[in-house]
Enzyme design. Structure first.
Site, PDB file in Angstrom:
ATOM      1  N   SER A   1       0.831  -1.138   0.110  1.00 47.71           N
ATOM      2  CA  SER A   1       0.073  -0.004   0.045  1.00 47.71           C
ATOM      3  C   SER A   1       0.762   1.221   0.009  1.00 47.71           C
ATOM      4  O   SER A   1       1.886   1.194  -0.548  1.00 47.71           O
ATOM      5  CB  SER A   1      -1.030  -0.070   1.177  1.00 47.71           C
ATOM      6  OG  SER A   1      -1.876   1.056   1.219  1.00 47.71           O
TER       7      SER A   1
ATOM      8  N   TYR B   1      -3.978   7.897  -6.827  1.00 44.43           N
ATOM      9  CA  TYR B   1      -2.825   7.230  -6.235  1.00 44.43           C
ATOM     10  C   TYR B   1      -3.443   6.846  -4.768  1.00 44.43           C
ATOM     11  O   TYR B   1      -3.564   5.595  -4.472  1.00 44.43           O
ATOM     12  CB  TYR B   1      -1.625   7.724  -6.113  1.00 44.43           C
ATOM     13  CG  TYR B   1      -0.704   6.652  -5.652  1.00 44.43           C
ATOM     14  CD1 TYR B   1      -0.508   5.577  -6.267  1.00 44.43           C
ATOM     15  CD2 TYR B   1       0.078   6.809  -4.338  1.00 44.43           C
ATOM     16  CE1 TYR B   1       0.600   4.537  -5.786  1.00 44.43           C
ATOM     17  CE2 TYR B   1       1.078   5.908  -3.610  1.00 44.43           C
ATOM     18  CZ  TYR B   1       1.240   4.772  -4.483  1.00 44.43           C
ATOM     19  OH  TYR B   1       2.235   3.891  -3.795  1.00 44.43           O
TER      20      TYR B   1
ATOM     21  N   LYS C   1      -5.200   3.247  -3.010  1.00 43.07           N
ATOM     22  CA  LYS C   1      -4.292   2.916  -1.975  1.00 43.07           C
ATOM     23  C   LYS C   1      -5.501   2.649  -0.595  1.00 43.07           C
ATOM     24  O   LYS C   1      -5.083   1.624   0.100  1.00 43.07           O
ATOM     25  CB  LYS C   1      -3.160   3.346  -1.419  1.00 43.07           C
ATOM     26  CG  LYS C   1      -2.067   3.358  -2.784  1.00 43.07           C
ATOM     27  CD  LYS C   1      -1.445   1.878  -3.007  1.00 43.07           C
ATOM     28  CE  LYS C   1      -0.677   1.656  -4.100  1.00 43.07           C
ATOM     29  NZ  LYS C   1      -0.279   0.244  -4.305  1.00 43.07           N
TER      30      LYS C   1
ATOM     31  N   VAL D   1      10.277   4.605  -1.830  1.00 39.35           N
ATOM     32  CA  VAL D   1      11.548   3.665  -2.188  1.00 39.35           C
ATOM     33  C   VAL D   1      12.325   4.321  -3.546  1.00 39.35           C
ATOM     34  O   VAL D   1      11.248   4.776  -4.077  1.00 39.35           O
ATOM     35  CB  VAL D   1      11.100   2.188  -2.435  1.00 39.35           C
ATOM     36  CG1 VAL D   1      12.079   1.363  -2.902  1.00 39.35           C
ATOM     37  CG2 VAL D   1      10.391   1.766  -0.886  1.00 39.35           C
TER      38      VAL D   1
END
Length: 242
Positions: free
Chosen positions: A140, A156, A160, A189
Protein backbone atom coordinates in the site's frame (compact mmCIF):
# COMPACT_ATOMS: atom_id res chain seq x y z
CA UNK A 1 11.52 -25.01 1.82
CA UNK A 2 8.96 -22.24 1.34
CA UNK A 3 6.61 -21.22 -1.45
CA UNK A 4 6.04 -17.60 -2.41
CA UNK A 5 3.73 -15.74 -4.79
CA UNK A 6 4.70 -12.18 -5.77
CA UNK A 7 2.93 -9.90 -8.23
CA UNK A 8 4.61 -7.14 -10.22
CA UNK A 9 8.03 -8.78 -10.03
CA UNK A 10 9.76 -7.24 -13.04
CA UNK A 11 10.86 -3.96 -11.45
CA UNK A 12 11.44 -2.03 -8.26
CA UNK A 13 10.27 -3.56 -5.00
CA UNK A 14 8.81 -6.66 -6.68
CA UNK A 15 12.06 -7.48 -8.44
CA UNK A 16 14.04 -7.10 -5.22
CA UNK A 17 11.50 -9.19 -3.29
CA UNK A 18 11.61 -12.13 -5.65
CA UNK A 19 15.40 -12.10 -6.06
CA UNK A 20 15.95 -12.30 -2.33
CA UNK A 21 13.84 -15.44 -1.87
CA UNK A 22 14.72 -17.01 -5.23
CA UNK A 23 18.39 -16.92 -4.20
CA UNK A 24 17.63 -19.94 -2.01
CA UNK A 25 17.25 -22.81 -4.46
CA UNK A 26 15.06 -24.83 -2.08
CA UNK A 27 12.33 -22.18 -2.31
CA UNK A 28 9.59 -22.15 -4.93
CA UNK A 29 8.82 -18.66 -6.20
CA UNK A 30 5.88 -17.81 -8.45
CA UNK A 31 5.86 -14.31 -9.88
CA UNK A 32 3.59 -12.32 -12.15
CA UNK A 33 4.52 -9.80 -14.82
CA UNK A 34 2.27 -7.91 -17.19
CA UNK A 35 3.56 -9.07 -20.58
CA UNK A 36 5.74 -11.62 -22.36
CA UNK A 37 8.66 -9.20 -22.72
CA UNK A 38 8.85 -8.82 -18.95
CA UNK A 39 8.50 -12.58 -18.57
CA UNK A 40 11.52 -13.15 -20.80
CA UNK A 41 13.52 -10.69 -18.73
CA UNK A 42 12.75 -12.70 -15.61
CA UNK A 43 13.57 -16.00 -17.28
CA UNK A 44 16.94 -14.70 -18.48
CA UNK A 45 17.99 -14.24 -14.87
CA UNK A 46 18.41 -18.01 -14.80
CA UNK A 47 16.53 -19.06 -11.67
CA UNK A 48 15.41 -22.69 -11.88
CA UNK A 49 13.00 -22.32 -8.96
CA UNK A 50 10.98 -19.42 -10.40
CA UNK A 51 7.72 -19.77 -12.34
CA UNK A 52 6.42 -16.80 -14.30
CA UNK A 53 2.73 -16.01 -14.86
CA UNK A 54 1.81 -13.34 -17.39
CA UNK A 55 -1.14 -11.23 -16.30
CA UNK A 56 -1.85 -7.51 -16.53
CA UNK A 57 -3.83 -6.00 -13.66
CA UNK A 58 -6.21 -4.48 -16.22
CA UNK A 59 -7.03 -7.89 -17.73
CA UNK A 60 -10.51 -9.38 -17.38
CA UNK A 61 -11.57 -11.60 -14.46
CA UNK A 62 -11.70 -14.47 -16.96
CA UNK A 63 -8.08 -13.84 -17.93
CA UNK A 64 -7.08 -13.89 -14.25
CA UNK A 65 -8.87 -17.19 -13.72
CA UNK A 66 -7.08 -18.71 -16.71
CA UNK A 67 -3.68 -17.33 -15.69
CA UNK A 68 -3.86 -18.83 -12.21
CA UNK A 69 -5.52 -22.14 -13.09
CA UNK A 70 -2.26 -24.06 -12.62
CA UNK A 71 -1.48 -22.68 -9.16
CA UNK A 72 -2.42 -25.95 -7.40
CA UNK A 73 0.22 -27.77 -9.46
CA UNK A 74 2.85 -25.04 -9.04
CA UNK A 75 2.26 -24.85 -5.29
CA UNK A 76 1.12 -28.35 -4.22
CA UNK A 77 1.79 -27.55 -0.56
CA UNK A 78 0.15 -24.15 -0.58
CA UNK A 79 1.81 -20.78 -0.01
CA UNK A 80 3.83 -19.50 2.88
CA UNK A 81 3.76 -15.85 1.81
CA UNK A 82 1.82 -13.97 -0.87
CA UNK A 83 2.83 -10.40 -1.67
CA UNK A 84 0.61 -8.33 -3.93
CA UNK A 85 3.00 -5.65 -5.14
CA UNK A 86 1.74 -4.81 -8.64
CA UNK A 87 0.65 -1.21 -8.96
CA UNK A 88 1.12 2.11 -10.68
CA UNK A 89 1.52 5.70 -9.60
CA UNK A 90 -0.48 8.58 -10.99
CA UNK A 91 1.04 11.12 -13.34
CA UNK A 92 0.23 14.11 -11.14
CA UNK A 93 0.01 12.63 -7.66
CA UNK A 94 0.32 15.88 -5.72
CA UNK A 95 -1.75 18.17 -7.94
CA UNK A 96 -5.14 19.66 -7.18
CA UNK A 97 -8.23 17.58 -7.85
CA UNK A 98 -9.33 19.75 -10.77
CA UNK A 99 -5.91 19.35 -12.38
CA UNK A 100 -6.03 15.57 -12.11
CA UNK A 101 -7.43 14.04 -15.30
CA UNK A 102 -10.45 11.79 -14.85
CA UNK A 103 -8.75 9.22 -17.08
CA UNK A 104 -5.99 8.98 -14.46
CA UNK A 105 -8.52 8.10 -11.78
CA UNK A 106 -9.84 5.34 -14.05
CA UNK A 107 -6.38 3.98 -14.94
CA UNK A 108 -4.97 3.97 -11.42
CA UNK A 109 -8.17 2.57 -9.90
CA UNK A 110 -8.25 -0.24 -12.46
CA UNK A 111 -4.70 -1.33 -11.65
CA UNK A 112 -4.28 -0.62 -7.94
CA UNK A 113 -7.70 -1.55 -6.62
CA UNK A 114 -9.62 -3.64 -9.15
CA UNK A 115 -6.41 -5.49 -10.04
CA UNK A 116 -6.06 -6.47 -6.38
CA UNK A 117 -9.71 -7.59 -6.26
CA UNK A 118 -9.21 -9.82 -9.31
CA UNK A 119 -5.93 -11.18 -7.98
CA UNK A 120 -7.20 -12.24 -4.58
CA UNK A 121 -10.45 -13.61 -5.97
CA UNK A 122 -8.35 -15.75 -8.33
CA UNK A 123 -5.97 -17.22 -5.75
CA UNK A 124 -8.30 -17.80 -2.78
CA UNK A 125 -9.62 -21.11 -4.19
CA UNK A 126 -6.02 -22.37 -4.25
CA UNK A 127 -5.42 -21.15 -0.70
CA UNK A 128 -8.50 -23.07 0.42
CA UNK A 129 -7.08 -26.35 -0.90
CA UNK A 130 -4.67 -26.44 2.03
CA UNK A 131 -5.01 -26.16 5.78
CA UNK A 132 -1.73 -24.24 6.05
CA UNK A 133 -2.40 -20.57 6.87
CA UNK A 134 -0.90 -17.98 4.55
CA UNK A 135 0.64 -14.59 5.20
CA UNK A 136 -0.67 -12.14 2.60
CA UNK A 137 0.88 -8.71 2.30
CA UNK A 138 -0.41 -5.97 -0.01
CA UNK A 139 1.93 -3.13 -0.87
CA UNK A 140 0.00 0.00 0.00
CA UNK A 141 1.26 3.50 0.79
CA UNK A 142 1.20 6.19 3.42
CA UNK A 143 -0.78 8.09 0.78
CA UNK A 144 -3.64 5.68 1.49
CA UNK A 145 -4.25 6.81 5.06
CA UNK A 146 -7.36 8.93 5.56
CA UNK A 147 -7.18 9.86 9.24
CA UNK A 148 -3.55 10.98 8.99
CA UNK A 149 -3.68 12.56 5.52
CA UNK A 150 -1.13 15.38 5.19
CA UNK A 151 -1.05 15.76 1.41
CA UNK A 152 -3.41 15.12 -1.46
CA UNK A 153 -2.70 11.82 -3.18
CA UNK A 154 -5.53 12.06 -5.69
CA UNK A 155 -6.09 8.84 -7.68
CA UNK A 156 -3.04 7.13 -6.15
CA UNK A 157 -4.02 7.84 -2.56
CA UNK A 158 -7.65 6.95 -3.21
CA UNK A 159 -6.67 3.63 -4.81
CA UNK A 160 -4.43 2.72 -1.89
CA UNK A 161 -7.13 3.64 0.64
CA UNK A 162 -9.46 1.28 -1.21
CA UNK A 163 -6.76 -1.41 -1.25
CA UNK A 164 -6.42 -1.02 2.52
CA UNK A 165 -10.17 -1.55 2.89
CA UNK A 166 -10.02 -4.70 0.77
CA UNK A 167 -7.19 -6.21 2.81
CA UNK A 168 -8.90 -5.31 6.09
CA UNK A 169 -12.04 -7.04 4.84
CA UNK A 170 -10.07 -10.16 3.86
CA UNK A 171 -8.37 -10.19 7.26
CA UNK A 172 -11.79 -10.49 8.88
CA UNK A 173 -13.06 -13.10 6.42
CA UNK A 174 -9.94 -15.28 6.71
CA UNK A 175 -9.05 -14.91 10.39
CA UNK A 176 -10.77 -18.10 11.57
CA UNK A 177 -8.73 -20.01 9.02
CA UNK A 178 -5.57 -18.52 10.49
CA UNK A 179 -4.60 -16.44 7.45
CA UNK A 180 -2.84 -13.14 8.06
CA UNK A 181 -3.73 -10.24 5.74
CA UNK A 182 -1.97 -6.90 6.14
CA UNK A 183 -1.57 -3.78 3.99
CA UNK A 184 2.00 -2.51 4.11
CA UNK A 185 3.50 0.93 3.67
CA UNK A 186 6.88 0.18 2.01
CA UNK A 187 8.36 3.58 2.80
CA UNK A 188 9.61 6.01 0.17
CA UNK A 189 11.53 3.73 -2.14
CA UNK A 190 13.90 4.67 -4.94
CA UNK A 191 12.05 3.34 -7.98
CA UNK A 192 10.82 4.75 -11.27
CA UNK A 193 7.46 5.37 -9.55
CA UNK A 194 9.01 7.89 -7.14
CA UNK A 195 11.39 9.56 -9.57
CA UNK A 196 9.23 12.68 -9.91
CA UNK A 197 8.74 13.30 -6.17
CA UNK A 198 9.76 16.73 -4.96
CA UNK A 199 13.00 17.30 -3.08
CA UNK A 200 10.97 18.35 -0.02
CA UNK A 201 9.18 15.00 0.17
CA UNK A 202 12.41 13.08 -0.36
CA UNK A 203 14.08 15.01 2.46
CA UNK A 204 11.08 14.74 4.78
CA UNK A 205 10.58 11.00 4.45
CA UNK A 206 14.01 9.71 3.51
CA UNK A 207 14.53 7.33 0.62
CA UNK A 208 15.48 3.68 0.91
CA UNK A 209 16.53 1.39 -1.90
CA UNK A 210 14.29 -1.35 -3.28
CA UNK A 211 16.72 -3.93 -1.90
CA UNK A 212 16.60 -2.39 1.59
CA UNK A 213 12.82 -2.28 1.43
CA UNK A 214 12.55 -5.91 0.31
CA UNK A 215 14.82 -7.10 3.10
CA UNK A 216 12.70 -5.25 5.66
CA UNK A 217 9.48 -6.66 4.19
CA UNK A 218 10.74 -10.25 4.38
CA UNK A 219 11.87 -9.63 7.96
CA UNK A 220 8.43 -8.26 8.78
CA UNK A 221 6.63 -11.14 7.06
CA UNK A 222 8.61 -13.62 9.12
CA UNK A 223 7.51 -11.96 12.36
CA UNK A 224 3.80 -11.54 11.57
CA UNK A 225 1.31 -13.28 13.84
CA UNK A 226 -2.46 -13.64 13.69
CA UNK A 227 -2.75 -10.69 16.07
CA UNK A 228 -1.28 -8.49 13.33
CA UNK A 229 -3.91 -9.45 10.77
CA UNK A 230 -5.87 -6.43 9.63
CA UNK A 231 -3.38 -3.89 10.92
CA UNK A 232 -1.96 -1.25 8.57
CA UNK A 233 1.78 -1.65 9.06
CA UNK A 234 4.88 0.14 7.89
CA UNK A 235 7.90 -1.73 6.57
CA UNK A 236 9.66 -1.25 9.94
CA UNK A 237 6.82 -3.00 11.79
CA UNK A 238 5.21 0.12 13.24
CA UNK A 239 1.42 0.38 13.08
CA UNK A 240 -0.22 3.13 11.02
CA UNK A 241 -3.67 4.62 11.28
CA UNK A 242 -6.16 3.88 8.53
Amino acid sequence: MSTYLITGANRGIGLALFKQVAAKSENTVIVTVRDETKAEQIKKLGYNNVHVIVIDMVDSPEAFKAAFKNLPELAPNGFDVVIHNAGVSSKVTLGKLVDHEFSEFQRVWEVNFLGAVKFFRSIIPTLDLHTKPVKALAISSLAGTISQMIFAGNSYGASKAALNYLIKELSLERKERGDIFVPINPGVVETDMTADMTAEIKEAYGFITAEECAAKLWELADKLTLEDSGKFLSYDGSELAY
